[in-house]
Design a protein around this motif. Structure first.
Motif, PDB file in Angstrom:
ATOM      1  N   GLY A  77       0.808  -1.214   0.000  1.00  0.00           N
ATOM      2  CA  GLY A  77       0.000   0.000   0.000  1.00  0.00           C
ATOM      3  C   GLY A  77       0.839   1.261   0.000  1.00  0.00           C
ATOM      4  O   GLY A  77       2.064   1.219  -0.163  1.00  0.00           O
ATOM      5  N   PRO A  78       0.183   2.396   0.207  1.00  0.00           N
ATOM      6  CA  PRO A  78       0.900   3.670   0.214  1.00  0.00           C
ATOM      7  C   PRO A  78       1.815   3.779   1.439  1.00  0.00           C
ATOM      8  O   PRO A  78       1.497   3.276   2.508  1.00  0.00           O
ATOM      9  N   ILE A  79       2.936   4.442   1.253  1.00  0.00           N
ATOM     10  CA  ILE A  79       3.859   4.713   2.370  1.00  0.00           C
ATOM     11  C   ILE A  79       3.408   6.037   2.968  1.00  0.00           C
ATOM     12  O   ILE A  79       3.911   7.105   2.637  1.00  0.00           O
ATOM     13  N   ASP A  80       2.392   5.943   3.837  1.00  0.00           N
ATOM     14  CA  ASP A  80       1.753   7.138   4.385  1.00  0.00           C
ATOM     15  C   ASP A  80       1.880   7.266   5.901  1.00  0.00           C
ATOM     16  O   ASP A  80       1.434   8.237   6.486  1.00  0.00           O
ATOM     17  N   GLY A  81       2.495   6.276   6.535  1.00  0.00           N
ATOM     18  CA  GLY A  81       2.675   6.334   7.983  1.00  0.00           C
ATOM     19  C   GLY A  81       1.453   5.931   8.778  1.00  0.00           C
ATOM     20  O   GLY A  81       1.456   6.022  10.002  1.00  0.00           O
ATOM     21  N   ILE A  82       0.412   5.488   8.115  1.00  0.00           N
ATOM     22  CA  ILE A  82      -0.802   5.025   8.801  1.00  0.00           C
ATOM     23  C   ILE A  82      -0.758   3.502   8.805  1.00  0.00           C
ATOM     24  O   ILE A  82      -0.944   2.858   7.772  1.00  0.00           O
ATOM     25  N   MET A  83      -0.497   2.938   9.970  1.00  0.00           N
ATOM     26  CA  MET A  83      -0.305   1.495  10.092  1.00  0.00           C
ATOM     27  C   MET A  83      -1.654   0.785  10.190  1.00  0.00           C
ATOM     28  O   MET A  83      -2.317   0.837  11.215  1.00  0.00           O
TER      29      MET A  83
END
Length: 152
Positions: A77-83
């Motif tokens: 998925g996106p590397i967005d910091g939302i685990m």
């Protein structure tokens, strides 16, 4: 008695056999063995969690990057910091590949087993000497962040 031509023919056949056998068992080039990582990870800076023990978005982006290295079960998925569940599954898979995650099934949440695995991983890198207890604390975050900052 063997003639010089016969000896040369046998030696030549032996060289060809050994050369061919060596080609069959040669390993792939180093770049083929390099773990795949999300291309978005190249722009993720190092995390200051290594120094202050306080996790933030960059710490979790780096965790997602670690999870993206896990292959088939890796985070895609996106590397967005939302685990989310997929992020944690990727992290647990990558830690399992390294021998740090010891639970039988991959975890898709921030479980004590994953935290223990991250503590073991940080300890193996010489940056965590606290208990392997599955509980986050400033030292656990610092150790994991130090290893994450150097993992890719």
């Amino acid at each position: 008695m063997l003639t010089n031509n016969s000896v040369l023919a046998l030696v030549g056949a032996l060289v060809v056999t050994l050369t061919t056998a060596g080609a069959v068992v040669q390993t792939a080039p180093a770049e083929a063995a390099t773990p795949r990582i999300s291309s978005a990870c190249s722009s993720v800076p190092t995390t200051t969690t290594e120094f202050d023990g306080v996790p933030g978005t960059i710490f979790y982006k780096r965790l997602q990057c670690l999870g993206s290295m896990a292959g088939y079960y890796g985070y895609k998925g996106p590397i967005d910091g939302i685990m989310g569940p997929n992020s944690w599954t990727g992290v647990s898979e990558q830690l399992a590949k390294g021998g740090y995650f010891r639970a039988g099934d991959l975890h898709n949440w921030q479980s004590p087993e994953i935290i223990r695995a991250l503590q073991r991983w940080a300890a193996a890198h010489g940056r965590y000497s606290g208990p392997i207890d599955g509980v986050w604390g400033p030292n656990s975050y610092r150790g994991a962040a130090w290893a994450l900052n150097r993992a890719f």
